[in-house]
Write a protein that holds these residues in place. Structure first.
Motif, PDB file in Angstrom:
ATOM      1  N   GLU A 329     -18.996  30.096 -68.535  1.00  0.00           N
ATOM      2  CA  GLU A 329     -20.072  29.851 -67.577  1.00  0.00           C
ATOM      3  C   GLU A 329     -19.556  29.333 -66.249  1.00  0.00           C
ATOM      4  O   GLU A 329     -20.030  29.743 -65.179  1.00  0.00           O
ATOM      5  N   THR A 330     -18.561  28.443 -66.288  1.00  0.00           N
ATOM      6  CA  THR A 330     -18.038  27.874 -65.046  1.00  0.00           C
ATOM      7  C   THR A 330     -17.378  28.943 -64.182  1.00  0.00           C
ATOM      8  O   THR A 330     -17.623  29.024 -62.974  1.00  0.00           O
ATOM      9  N   ALA A 331     -16.533  29.767 -64.806  1.00  0.00           N
ATOM     10  CA  ALA A 331     -15.855  30.819 -64.049  1.00  0.00           C
ATOM     11  C   ALA A 331     -16.847  31.843 -63.524  1.00  0.00           C
ATOM     12  O   ALA A 331     -16.705  32.340 -62.393  1.00  0.00           O
ATOM     13  N   LEU A 332     -17.853  32.187 -64.334  1.00  0.00           N
ATOM     14  CA  LEU A 332     -18.841  33.172 -63.889  1.00  0.00           C
ATOM     15  C   LEU A 332     -19.633  32.647 -62.705  1.00  0.00           C
ATOM     16  O   LEU A 332     -19.903  33.389 -61.745  1.00  0.00           O
ATOM     17  N   LEU A 333     -20.003  31.371 -62.732  1.00  0.00           N
ATOM     18  CA  LEU A 333     -20.681  30.776 -61.575  1.00  0.00           C
ATOM     19  C   LEU A 333     -19.785  30.861 -60.344  1.00  0.00           C
ATOM     20  O   LEU A 333     -20.244  31.221 -59.257  1.00  0.00           O
ATOM     21  N   GLY A 334     -18.497  30.550 -60.521  1.00  0.00           N
ATOM     22  CA  GLY A 334     -17.574  30.662 -59.399  1.00  0.00           C
ATOM     23  C   GLY A 334     -17.450  32.084 -58.895  1.00  0.00           C
ATOM     24  O   GLY A 334     -17.362  32.319 -57.684  1.00  0.00           O
ATOM     25  N   GLY A 335     -17.432  33.052 -59.836  1.00  0.00           N
ATOM     26  CA  GLY A 335     -17.352  34.451 -59.426  1.00  0.00           C
ATOM     27  C   GLY A 335     -18.551  34.881 -58.603  1.00  0.00           C
ATOM     28  O   GLY A 335     -18.405  35.610 -57.609  1.00  0.00           O
ATOM     29  N   ILE A 336     -19.737  34.437 -58.996  1.00  0.00           N
ATOM     30  CA  ILE A 336     -20.955  34.781 -58.259  1.00  0.00           C
ATOM     31  C   ILE A 336     -20.918  34.157 -56.855  1.00  0.00           C
ATOM     32  O   ILE A 336     -21.202  34.829 -55.853  1.00  0.00           O
ATOM     33  N   ILE A 337     -20.571  32.878 -56.791  1.00  0.00           N
ATOM     34  CA  ILE A 337     -20.509  32.203 -55.490  1.00  0.00           C
ATOM     35  C   ILE A 337     -19.466  32.855 -54.594  1.00  0.00           C
ATOM     36  O   ILE A 337     -19.700  33.092 -53.401  1.00  0.00           O
ATOM     37  N   HIS A 338     -18.307  33.180 -55.176  1.00  0.00           N
ATOM     38  CA  HIS A 338     -17.245  33.781 -54.376  1.00  0.00           C
ATOM     39  C   HIS A 338     -17.599  35.205 -53.955  1.00  0.00           C
ATOM     40  O   HIS A 338     -17.229  35.637 -52.858  1.00  0.00           O
ATOM     41  N   LEU A 339     -18.303  35.928 -54.807  1.00  0.00           N
ATOM     42  CA  LEU A 339     -18.754  37.277 -54.453  1.00  0.00           C
ATOM     43  C   LEU A 339     -19.621  37.245 -53.201  1.00  0.00           C
ATOM     44  O   LEU A 339     -19.393  38.000 -52.242  1.00  0.00           O
ATOM     45  N   LEU A 340     -20.592  36.355 -53.193  1.00  0.00           N
ATOM     46  CA  LEU A 340     -21.511  36.254 -52.056  1.00  0.00           C
ATOM     47  C   LEU A 340     -20.846  35.572 -50.859  1.00  0.00           C
ATOM     48  O   LEU A 340     -21.001  36.010 -49.712  1.00  0.00           O
ATOM     49  N   GLY A 341     -20.088  34.514 -51.131  1.00  0.00           N
ATOM     50  CA  GLY A 341     -19.437  33.786 -50.053  1.00  0.00           C
ATOM     51  C   GLY A 341     -18.369  34.601 -49.356  1.00  0.00           C
ATOM     52  O   GLY A 341     -18.250  34.560 -48.126  1.00  0.00           O
ATOM     53  N   HIS A 342     -17.610  35.366 -50.130  1.00  0.00           N
ATOM     54  CA  HIS A 342     -16.580  36.203 -49.513  1.00  0.00           C
ATOM     55  C   HIS A 342     -17.206  37.287 -48.644  1.00  0.00           C
ATOM     56  O   HIS A 342     -16.690  37.603 -47.567  1.00  0.00           O
ATOM     57  N   GLY A 343     -18.324  37.865 -49.094  1.00  0.00           N
ATOM     58  CA  GLY A 343     -19.020  38.841 -48.263  1.00  0.00           C
ATOM     59  C   GLY A 343     -19.449  38.241 -46.935  1.00  0.00           C
ATOM     60  O   GLY A 343     -19.290  38.862 -45.873  1.00  0.00           O
ATOM     61  N   LEU A 344     -19.972  37.017 -46.984  1.00  0.00           N
ATOM     62  CA  LEU A 344     -20.380  36.323 -45.759  1.00  0.00           C
ATOM     63  C   LEU A 344     -19.177  36.041 -44.855  1.00  0.00           C
ATOM     64  O   LEU A 344     -19.220  36.273 -43.636  1.00  0.00           O
ATOM     65  N   LEU A 345     -18.085  35.547 -45.451  1.00  0.00           N
ATOM     66  CA  LEU A 345     -16.915  35.196 -44.656  1.00  0.00           C
ATOM     67  C   LEU A 345     -16.279  36.420 -44.016  1.00  0.00           C
ATOM     68  O   LEU A 345     -15.879  36.381 -42.839  1.00  0.00           O
ATOM     69  N   LYS A 346     -16.162  37.525 -44.772  1.00  0.00           N
ATOM     70  CA  LYS A 346     -15.537  38.703 -44.193  1.00  0.00           C
ATOM     71  C   LYS A 346     -16.429  39.330 -43.121  1.00  0.00           C
ATOM     72  O   LYS A 346     -15.928  39.915 -42.153  1.00  0.00           O
ATOM     73  N   PHE A 347     -17.737  39.201 -43.273  1.00  0.00           N
ATOM     74  CA  PHE A 347     -18.622  39.642 -42.185  1.00  0.00           C
ATOM     75  C   PHE A 347     -18.312  38.862 -40.915  1.00  0.00           C
ATOM     76  O   PHE A 347     -18.121  39.433 -39.832  1.00  0.00           O
ATOM     77  N   GLY A 348     -18.226  37.538 -41.036  1.00  0.00           N
ATOM     78  CA  GLY A 348     -17.950  36.716 -39.866  1.00  0.00           C
ATOM     79  C   GLY A 348     -16.568  36.939 -39.301  1.00  0.00           C
ATOM     80  O   GLY A 348     -16.395  37.030 -38.073  1.00  0.00           O
ATOM     81  N   LEU A 349     -15.559  37.055 -40.157  1.00  0.00           N
ATOM     82  CA  LEU A 349     -14.187  37.223 -39.669  1.00  0.00           C
ATOM     83  C   LEU A 349     -13.996  38.553 -38.955  1.00  0.00           C
ATOM     84  O   LEU A 349     -13.382  38.618 -37.880  1.00  0.00           O
TER      85      LEU A 349
END
Length: 522
Positions: A329-349
């Motif tokens: 559960e912990t890793a899956l939560l991290g995967g979801i957050i990183h999936l969405l967060g990385h999309g946001l960061l790469k959009f900005g970068l």
């Protein structure tokens, strides 16, 4: 009815994509207004879907469900919005709208481009909402075909070559995915994701067709995600595509493929399948670990900014694949957050890279020398997003990595030594990320000499100071025309940077938001 929002999110951009071509012969510039109205409408639709899922509470245990034509599962085709898919729908809508602000100034232009852009957006919405494996393939192909065309939108030889390479690799990936779906269908007789969950459990997690089907799906989607060594299309596609196209595909295309892998793994095959097939999960962890490490090393070796962040994506998506394979559960939560967060960061970068290229002719790390003196606010937003990619607190980049690494340590505590390796390579990757982001910061703030008298006052942008055309010296001794950085796109960049920092405080809120989804999956 709330379920009608789901088909609207897909149909509206796909139908709107026909309008620029339909009215193009009469109105040369009709494309951008149509695209702008459509994407603003999508933001409203996405917000409504998110409100129902997160605030009001979805009408079924699986979220919002729409049965196309009234046909029920397993024979009918369903659209489903739960906590995960609703979040991706919001990301797609916001990135699509934000990119249009930049493309209006930087291009590419033309009604054909905006038709392709809207079709891409509709395909991404379809991937986010479909509850059927075959229709997921259809939407993956819509996204793929439009992306191939958009990469070559500036009609240069280099972008055409990158597009053809992407086409060949993407076709192989789609074919492998489809064969995997075929094997799964032969074993179960169903394509509906929710129905498949129960049917696969009945057939047995060790069934050869089921195992082969999942393996082929994973490899096919890994090609589209760009997991090493299946990443060969990505650096050229990101570098050679027009800047506005790179911004949207870097933020969403591989993100949607990673979402598809997560969705199929947990909704269709389930965590019990992963537990029963250690060989598959260990292979995924090995591929993810290599991707994290090699992607980071290759990124640190790049001199071109777009290629640097392309290889960075190879590493970051490796972390998401690792989170999926860790199956806790912990890793899956991290995967979801990183999936969405990385999309946001790469959009900005990539938006920042595009603005630097548009306003200052910057394409390489060396071109950044002392640029912060001329563009302090643009450089500051760029640095904030770079530090968020490293995982400097508080930032969304830290949040996703932290939960994935913590999940890896938890799995290692249960005897999974491969998981301990994931935690180690994530630490090494973070150090490499810090190295190339620090190199960018050094160039921006500490490299180069003060501008000469002839350059002073002529290199400011609309976002950073006085406006006016001028020239900017390049490292090769040439000069490029100075242009004003578009204010609207600069505002979008600043907002993204602020959101990336603000979401770094949302750890407990994220656990609460995605708690129902995690409870159903783990």
């Amino acid at each position: 009815m709330s379920d009608l929002l789901l088909p609207l999110a897909i149909v509206v951009p796909i139908l709107a994509a026909t309008l620029p071509l339909l009215f193009g012969p009469r109105y040369d510039r009709i494309g951008w207004p149509i695209a702008a109205i459509t994407t603003v409408s999508l933001v409203g639709i996405a917000a409504s879907i998110a409100r129902i899922v997160f605030v009001e509470g979805p009408p079924t245990e699986y979220g919002i469900v729409h049965e196309l034509g009234g046909w029920q599962r397993p024979y009918g085709i369903e659209l489903v919005a739960d906590e995960l898919s609703a979040s991706l729908v919001v990301l797609v809508a916001l990135v699509a709208a934000g990119t249009l602000v930049f493309s209006r100034v930087a291009g590419p232009r033309g009604n054909a481009f905006y038709s392709g852009y809207l079709l891409l957006t509709g395909g991404l919405m379809g991937i986010s909402l479909t509850g059927d494996l075959f229709n997921l393939f259809v939407f993956l192909e819509i996204v793929g075909l439009t992306t191939y065309a958009l990469v070559a939108a500036d009609r240069s030889g280099a972008s055409a070559y990158a597009s053809i390479k992407y086409l060949l690799v993407g076709t192989v990936g789609a074919s492998l995915y489809l064969v995997g779906v075929g094997y799964t269908f032969l074993a179960t007789g169903s394509l509906n994701m929710i129905d498949l969950q129960a049917t696969i459990a009945t057939v047995g997690y060790g069934d050869p067709l089921i195992r082969a089907g999942y393996a082929l799906i994973v490899v096919g989607l890994s090609l589209k995600i760009a997991v090493f060594p299946l990443h060969v299309w990505q650096p050229d596609a990101y570098q050679r595509a027009p800047d506005a196209v790179t911004t949207v595909i870097a933020a969403l295309v591989s993100t949607s493929a990673a979402y598809a892998l997560l969705r199929i793994t947990y909704t269709v095959f389930t965590v019990e399948f992963l537990a029963a097939n250690d060989g598959i999960t260990n292979a995924m962890l090995l591929a993810a670990g290599v991707s994290i490490l090699v992607g980071s090393v290759l990124a640190a070796m790049q001199s071109d900014l777009k290629r640097l962040f392309a290889y960075s994506s190879v590493a970051q998506f490796g972390m998401i694949v690792a989170a999926i394979a860790l199956a806790n559960e912990t890793a899956l939560l991290g995967g979801i957050i990183h999936l969405l967060g990385h999309g946001l960061l790469k959009f900005g970068l990539f938006l920042a890279v595009g603005l630097l290229a548009y306003g200052y002719g910057v394409r390489r790390v060396a071109d950044l020398a002392s640029l912060a003196r001329r563009a302090p606010y643009l450089s500051g937003a760029f640095v904030v997003l770079g530090l968020a990619l490293v995982g400097i607190p508080p930032s969304i980049g830290l949040l996703g990595k932290w939960y994935i690494a913590l999940g890896a340590v938890e799995a290692a505590g249960g005897g999974d030594l491969a998981a301990l390796g994931i935690a180690a390579v994530m630490l090494v990757s973070t150090l490499f990320t810090l190295a190339y982001v620090a190199r960018i910061i050094e160039q921006l703030y500490f490299a180069g000499a003060d501008p000469g008298p002839g350059d002073a006052g002529s290199t400011a942008s609309a976002a950073d100071g006085p406006t006016g055309p001028g020239t900017l010296a390049q490292p090769d001794g040439g000069r490029t025309e100075q242009r004003d950085v578009p204010t609207g796109a600069f505002v979008v960049l600043v907002v993204v940077a602020l959101i990336a920092v603000g979401l770094g405080f949302a750890g407990f809120a994220a656990a609460d938001l995605f708690g129902p989804f995690l409870g159903r999956m783990i």
